[in-house]
Scaffold this motif. Structure first.
Motif, short mmCIF file in Angstrom:
data_model
loop_
_atom_site.label_atom_id
_atom_site.label_comp_id
_atom_site.label_asym_id
_atom_site.label_seq_id
_atom_site.Cartn_x
_atom_site.Cartn_y
_atom_site.Cartn_z
N TRP A 97 0.69 -1.13 0.29
CA TRP A 97 -0.04 0.02 -0.21
C TRP A 97 0.79 1.28 0.24
N SER A 98 0.54 2.39 -0.61
CA SER A 98 1.31 3.58 -0.67
C SER A 98 0.81 4.29 0.63
N ASN A 99 1.67 5.34 0.77
CA ASN A 99 1.34 6.16 2.00
C ASN A 99 0.08 7.21 1.87
N LYS A 129 0.49 0.30 -4.11
CA LYS A 129 1.74 1.02 -4.69
C LYS A 129 2.60 0.05 -5.65
#
Length: 143
Positions: A83-85, A111
């Protein structure tokens, strides 16, 4: 970006829900199946924040927990293999006459390819049932 929202009511107090959410001890995986002991690492913890890596089944994320407002708990993804931020969770605990209303928002921004497969395929078709079932199971365990 898959986003899921859930609302449940429990007889547990807001403090009990908060205590469970912020207990990073060895029994965590019993209430949170997506937090397997193998992945669980507490990097730092204060009275109102924590920096924790957790995950299961090959998917992990490092989360910054903030419960400085004990009725609104933010979990922000700092790092992950999936997962992205822009990902994270928000828990809103509203006291009721007998218990707590729990509103949870889960945001999953992939991500990489793994994130697109897990988020785009698996969560899109099973996420609501899977995450909602885990929330209900957690709250039942607290009652």
């Amino acid at each position: 970006m898959p986003t899921f929202t859930f609302s449940e009511t429990t007889t547990a107090t807001p403090q009990s829900v908060l205590d469970a959410l912020t207990d990073f001890g060895p029994q965590r995986s019993k209430l949170f199946p997506n937090s397997a002991d193998k992945y669980l690492e507490v990097h730092a913890k204060t009275a109102t924040t924590a920096d924790v890596t957790e995950g299961s089944s090959g998917v992990w994320e490092r989360l910054h927990y903030d419960w400085s407002d004990p009725h609104r708990i933010h979990l922000r993804t700092v790092d992950s293999n999936t997962w992205s931020n822009k990902s994270g969770h928000e828990w809103v605990l509203t006291p009721q006459v007998r218990g707590t209303r729990v509103d949870v928002t889960v945001i999953r921004d992939p991500k990489n390819l793994r994130g697109r497969v897990v988020g785009g395929l698996l969560l899109r078709f099973t996420g609501r049932r899977l995450i909602g079932g885990q929330l209900r199971s957690l709250l039942t365990g607290l009652e």
